[in-house]
Design a protein around this motif. Sequence first.
Motif, PDB file in Angstrom:
ATOM      1  N   ALA A 212       0.812  -1.252   0.031  1.00  0.00           N
ATOM      2  CA  ALA A 212      -0.083  -0.008  -0.115  1.00  0.00           C
ATOM      3  C   ALA A 212       0.933   1.181   0.022  1.00  0.00           C
ATOM      4  CB  ALA A 212      -1.025   0.085   1.130  1.00  0.00           C
ATOM      5  N   GLY A 213       2.186   1.166   0.138  1.00  0.00           N
ATOM      6  CA  GLY A 213       3.098   2.300   0.080  1.00  0.00           C
ATOM      7  C   GLY A 213       3.315   2.646   1.419  1.00  0.00           C
ATOM      8  N   GLY A 214       2.936   2.244   2.233  1.00  0.00           N
ATOM      9  CA  GLY A 214       3.221   2.411   3.925  1.00  0.00           C
ATOM     10  C   GLY A 214       4.501   1.636   4.407  1.00  0.00           C
ATOM     11  N   TYR A 215       4.815   2.278   5.866  1.00  0.00           N
ATOM     12  CA  TYR A 215       5.821   1.714   6.484  1.00  0.00           C
ATOM     13  C   TYR A 215       5.104   1.008   7.788  1.00  0.00           C
ATOM     14  CZ  TYR A 215       9.955   0.860   9.457  1.00  0.00           C
ATOM     15  OH  TYR A 215      10.921   0.526  10.174  1.00  0.00           O
ATOM     16  N   PRO A 216       5.555  -0.238   8.215  1.00  0.00           N
ATOM     17  CA  PRO A 216       4.876  -0.574   9.589  1.00  0.00           C
ATOM     18  C   PRO A 216       5.457  -0.096  10.834  1.00  0.00           C
ATOM     19  CG  PRO A 216       6.270  -2.449   8.333  1.00  0.00           C
ATOM     20  CD  PRO A 216       6.295  -1.175   7.600  1.00  0.00           C
ATOM     21  N   SER A 217       4.836   0.810  11.224  1.00  0.00           N
ATOM     22  CA  SER A 217       5.329   1.914  12.361  1.00  0.00           C
ATOM     23  C   SER A 217       6.033   0.989  13.563  1.00  0.00           C
ATOM     24  CB  SER A 217       4.245   2.592  12.916  1.00  0.00           C
ATOM     25  OG  SER A 217       3.468   3.466  12.043  1.00  0.00           O
ATOM     26  N   PRO A 218       5.640  -0.168  14.140  1.00  0.00           N
ATOM     27  CA  PRO A 218       6.498  -0.627  15.232  1.00  0.00           C
ATOM     28  C   PRO A 218       7.676  -1.352  14.768  1.00  0.00           C
ATOM     29  CG  PRO A 218       4.094  -1.697  14.991  1.00  0.00           C
ATOM     30  CD  PRO A 218       4.285  -0.630  13.854  1.00  0.00           C
ATOM     31  N   LEU A 219       8.112  -1.396  13.530  1.00  0.00           N
ATOM     32  CA  LEU A 219       9.183  -2.175  12.868  1.00  0.00           C
ATOM     33  C   LEU A 219      10.330  -1.326  13.241  1.00  0.00           C
ATOM     34  CD1 LEU A 219      10.707  -4.436  11.596  1.00  0.00           C
ATOM     35  CD2 LEU A 219      10.299  -3.296   9.458  1.00  0.00           C
ATOM     36  N   ASN A 220      11.320  -1.741  14.318  1.00  0.00           N
ATOM     37  CA  ASN A 220      12.658  -1.088  14.804  1.00  0.00           C
ATOM     38  C   ASN A 220      12.232   0.232  15.445  1.00  0.00           C
ATOM     39  OD1 ASN A 220      15.322  -1.490  14.978  1.00  0.00           O
ATOM     40  ND2 ASN A 220      15.803   0.139  13.494  1.00  0.00           N
ATOM     41  N   TYR A 221      10.976   0.356  15.943  1.00  0.00           N
ATOM     42  CA  TYR A 221      10.440   1.327  16.982  1.00  0.00           C
ATOM     43  C   TYR A 221      10.982   0.955  18.281  1.00  0.00           C
ATOM     44  CZ  TYR A 221       7.389   4.569  19.821  1.00  0.00           C
ATOM     45  OH  TYR A 221       7.030   5.637  20.408  1.00  0.00           O
ATOM     46  N   HIS A 222      12.097   1.633  18.937  1.00  0.00           N
ATOM     47  CA  HIS A 222      12.739   1.199  20.061  1.00  0.00           C
ATOM     48  C   HIS A 222      13.301   0.011  19.943  1.00  0.00           C
ATOM     49  CE1 HIS A 222      12.063   5.039  22.401  1.00  0.00           C
ATOM     50  NE2 HIS A 222      10.582   4.975  22.035  1.00  0.00           N
ATOM     51  N   PHE A 223      13.589  -0.320  18.869  1.00  0.00           N
ATOM     52  CA  PHE A 223      14.360  -1.819  18.412  1.00  0.00           C
ATOM     53  C   PHE A 223      13.479  -2.839  18.448  1.00  0.00           C
ATOM     54  CE2 PHE A 223      17.412   0.862  20.783  1.00  0.00           C
ATOM     55  CZ  PHE A 223      18.418   1.203  19.790  1.00  0.00           C
ATOM     56  N   PHE A 224      12.076  -2.642  18.479  1.00  0.00           N
ATOM     57  CA  PHE A 224      11.207  -3.561  18.145  1.00  0.00           C
ATOM     58  C   PHE A 224      11.119  -4.460  16.888  1.00  0.00           C
ATOM     59  CE2 PHE A 224       6.875  -5.695  17.346  1.00  0.00           C
ATOM     60  CZ  PHE A 224       6.604  -6.325  18.585  1.00  0.00           C
ATOM     61  N   PRO A 225      11.387  -5.571  17.046  1.00  0.00           N
ATOM     62  CA  PRO A 225      11.861  -6.426  15.833  1.00  0.00           C
ATOM     63  C   PRO A 225      11.078  -6.857  14.804  1.00  0.00           C
ATOM     64  CG  PRO A 225      11.616  -8.141  17.513  1.00  0.00           C
ATOM     65  CD  PRO A 225      11.207  -6.665  18.065  1.00  0.00           C
ATOM     66  N   LYS A 226       9.569  -6.451  14.857  1.00  0.00           N
ATOM     67  CA  LYS A 226       8.883  -7.179  14.046  1.00  0.00           C
ATOM     68  C   LYS A 226       7.728  -5.982  13.576  1.00  0.00           C
ATOM     69  CE  LYS A 226      10.178 -11.383  13.527  1.00  0.00           C
ATOM     70  NZ  LYS A 226      10.363 -11.617  12.108  1.00  0.00           N
ATOM     71  N   SER A 227       6.797  -6.312  12.376  1.00  0.00           N
ATOM     72  CA  SER A 227       5.951  -5.156  12.018  1.00  0.00           C
ATOM     73  C   SER A 227       4.801  -4.838  12.526  1.00  0.00           C
ATOM     74  CB  SER A 227       5.964  -5.602  10.581  1.00  0.00           C
ATOM     75  OG  SER A 227       7.105  -5.584   9.731  1.00  0.00           O
ATOM     76  N   CYS A 228       4.307  -5.784  13.562  1.00  0.00           N
ATOM     77  CA  CYS A 228       3.165  -5.606  14.181  1.00  0.00           C
ATOM     78  C   CYS A 228       3.172  -6.497  15.612  1.00  0.00           C
ATOM     79  CB  CYS A 228       1.850  -6.278  13.591  1.00  0.00           C
ATOM     80  SG  CYS A 228       2.052  -8.268  13.283  1.00  0.00           S
ATOM     81  N   CYS A 229       2.421  -6.275  16.461  1.00  0.00           N
ATOM     82  CA  CYS A 229       2.474  -6.985  17.789  1.00  0.00           C
ATOM     83  C   CYS A 229       1.323  -8.056  17.685  1.00  0.00           C
ATOM     84  CB  CYS A 229       2.173  -6.106  19.072  1.00  0.00           C
ATOM     85  SG  CYS A 229       3.249  -4.874  19.124  1.00  0.00           S
ATOM     86  N   THR A 230       1.747  -9.560  18.144  1.00  0.00           N
ATOM     87  CA  THR A 230       0.724 -10.412  18.207  1.00  0.00           C
ATOM     88  C   THR A 230       0.578 -10.937  19.637  1.00  0.00           C
ATOM     89  OG1 THR A 230       2.548 -11.929  17.404  1.00  0.00           O
ATOM     90  CG2 THR A 230       1.004 -11.094  15.911  1.00  0.00           C
ATOM     91  N   SER A 231      -0.450 -10.706  20.481  1.00  0.00           N
ATOM     92  CA  SER A 231      -0.485 -11.218  21.802  1.00  0.00           C
ATOM     93  C   SER A 231      -1.508 -12.155  22.061  1.00  0.00           C
ATOM     94  CB  SER A 231      -0.907  -9.742  22.439  1.00  0.00           C
ATOM     95  OG  SER A 231       0.065  -8.862  22.381  1.00  0.00           O
ATOM     96  N   VAL A 232      -0.861 -13.547  22.513  1.00  0.00           N
ATOM     97  CA  VAL A 232      -1.695 -14.619  22.290  1.00  0.00           C
ATOM     98  C   VAL A 232      -1.944 -15.120  23.968  1.00  0.00           C
ATOM     99  CG1 VAL A 232      -1.686 -17.248  21.982  1.00  0.00           C
ATOM    100  CG2 VAL A 232      -0.441 -15.521  20.466  1.00  0.00           C
ATOM    101  N   ASN A 233      -2.986 -15.382  24.145  1.00  0.00           N
ATOM    102  CA  ASN A 233      -3.548 -16.017  25.546  1.00  0.00           C
ATOM    103  C   ASN A 233      -3.360 -14.917  26.468  1.00  0.00           C
ATOM    104  OD1 ASN A 233      -4.761 -17.936  24.150  1.00  0.00           O
ATOM    105  ND2 ASN A 233      -3.029 -19.510  24.510  1.00  0.00           N
ATOM    106  N   GLU A 234      -2.174 -15.099  27.511  1.00  0.00           N
ATOM    107  CA  GLU A 234      -1.961 -14.274  28.621  1.00  0.00           C
ATOM    108  C   GLU A 234      -1.340 -13.309  28.236  1.00  0.00           C
ATOM    109  OE1 GLU A 234       1.003 -17.887  29.169  1.00  0.00           O
ATOM    110  OE2 GLU A 234      -0.833 -17.486  28.465  1.00  0.00           O
ATOM    111  N   VAL A 235      -0.844 -12.903  27.000  1.00  0.00           N
ATOM    112  CA  VAL A 235      -0.286 -11.811  26.773  1.00  0.00           C
ATOM    113  C   VAL A 235      -0.964 -10.596  26.789  1.00  0.00           C
ATOM    114  CG1 VAL A 235       1.504 -10.698  25.014  1.00  0.00           C
ATOM    115  CG2 VAL A 235       1.460 -13.195  25.390  1.00  0.00           C
ATOM    116  N   ILE A 236      -0.719  -9.586  27.231  1.00  0.00           N
ATOM    117  CA  ILE A 236      -1.664  -8.526  27.326  1.00  0.00           C
ATOM    118  C   ILE A 236      -1.481  -7.402  26.438  1.00  0.00           C
ATOM    119  CG2 ILE A 236      -1.919  -6.285  28.587  1.00  0.00           C
ATOM    120  CD1 ILE A 236      -1.216  -7.618  31.154  1.00  0.00           C
ATOM    121  N   CYS A 237      -0.105  -7.173  25.920  1.00  0.00           N
ATOM    122  CA  CYS A 237       0.205  -6.085  24.736  1.00  0.00           C
ATOM    123  C   CYS A 237       1.773  -6.534  24.255  1.00  0.00           C
ATOM    124  CB  CYS A 237      -0.147  -4.822  25.065  1.00  0.00           C
ATOM    125  SG  CYS A 237       0.899  -4.269  26.446  1.00  0.00           S
TER     126      CYS A 237
END
Length: 422
Positions: A212-237
Amino acid sequence: MAGGSEGAGAGAGAGGEGGADSSSSSSSVAALTCVRCAKPARLQCPKCVELKLPREAAAFCTQECFKESWSSHKAVHSKARLSAAENGATTDKNVSLESGGWLYCLRRGQSRTAKLPHFDWTGTLRPFPISSKQPVPAHIDLPDWALDGIPKAEPNSDLQHHVEIKSSDLIERMRETSRIAREVLDAAARIIKPGITTDEIDRVVHETTIAAGGYPSPLNYHFFPKSCCTSVNEVICHGIPDARKLEDGDIVNVDVTVYYKGVHGDLNETYFVGNVDEESRKLIQCTYECLEKAIAIVKPGVRYREIGEVINRHASMSGFSVVKSYCGHGIGELFHCAPNIPHYGRNKAVGVMKAGQTFTIEPMINSGVWRDRMWPDGWTAVTADGKCSAQFEHTLLVTETGVEVLTARLPTSPNVFPWLNA
């Protein structure tokens, strides 16, 4: 007895992948006794063989004994996998992952390790190795942290202290970006099912955003290693997408933010994975309703602190608790800025809503206690008691008469929430 998610059935009539294996030589198996009835055993559970478990615990005399024992015997496989993970054991699959650059994340994304970190885990979920960072084409406009992981404009901006009234041009760009973010999240939602890894979800988010011509904001934000967050079961965020396959009965939140034309659009939803228990269904619906009730009061003149009162009231009446450690936030040209939007009651948020302001509301609701703990990766926040957590989020614009949900569901959005069909 049926061979459920373990995939080790007990004969063609049981609907699994096959019965207990009789391929071992008679001399090597004859000395064993059946796990169920103690008679001489000549059959072996194929899943136990695959996991290289002791033959004594995998021996059966007949297919009938294997079928009758399956409901209790399959627990042996789960315990073996958990033990292997906690001891840092390396299966053939993990060897393959490690050789392909898959490693566990540490220090908020700034280092990696080949072994599962030691931690007093609160629930049954464990981190899995993560893949290398996805590439970004040269033509994509980058936020200022994309290359070195350090936001430059955001920390010292005046917008950390006062809430910006957006110009009409900025609002229009946010509408466009937020719609892209919605389409990206919908693309991720369509692939969610048992057997899909959260890394695969991240890949879809990354590729759809780039297309779509965009950048995934989480990627490398304060070194976050991925393009989104995936929070399973007991993971809050802030769960990090990894090699773990989603299992029937899981719940998973996918949190997407897109950077496009100089602004960000942020949203998330929590999804069912296969057949989910009634408690998890109630939790997810309650969390959805908490967000909807909070959005309903947004208009000029309303105090920001009122959002938490509305959310806390509905969650508490449903028997759930509200996370206090994380809040909604202002958004626009900056990923995070004023105002802060607490989701719990009796909060001390300052300020009154005005037309032209944009911010997120993103309640995190827990089945048990509200308190959280941090995994060794420095990002993944989990419930202190190991019980499930759910979250929903929208990016909102305060209008002269009320509110516009910039990340609202589209007619093409997947029909995954049964209460919307009532």
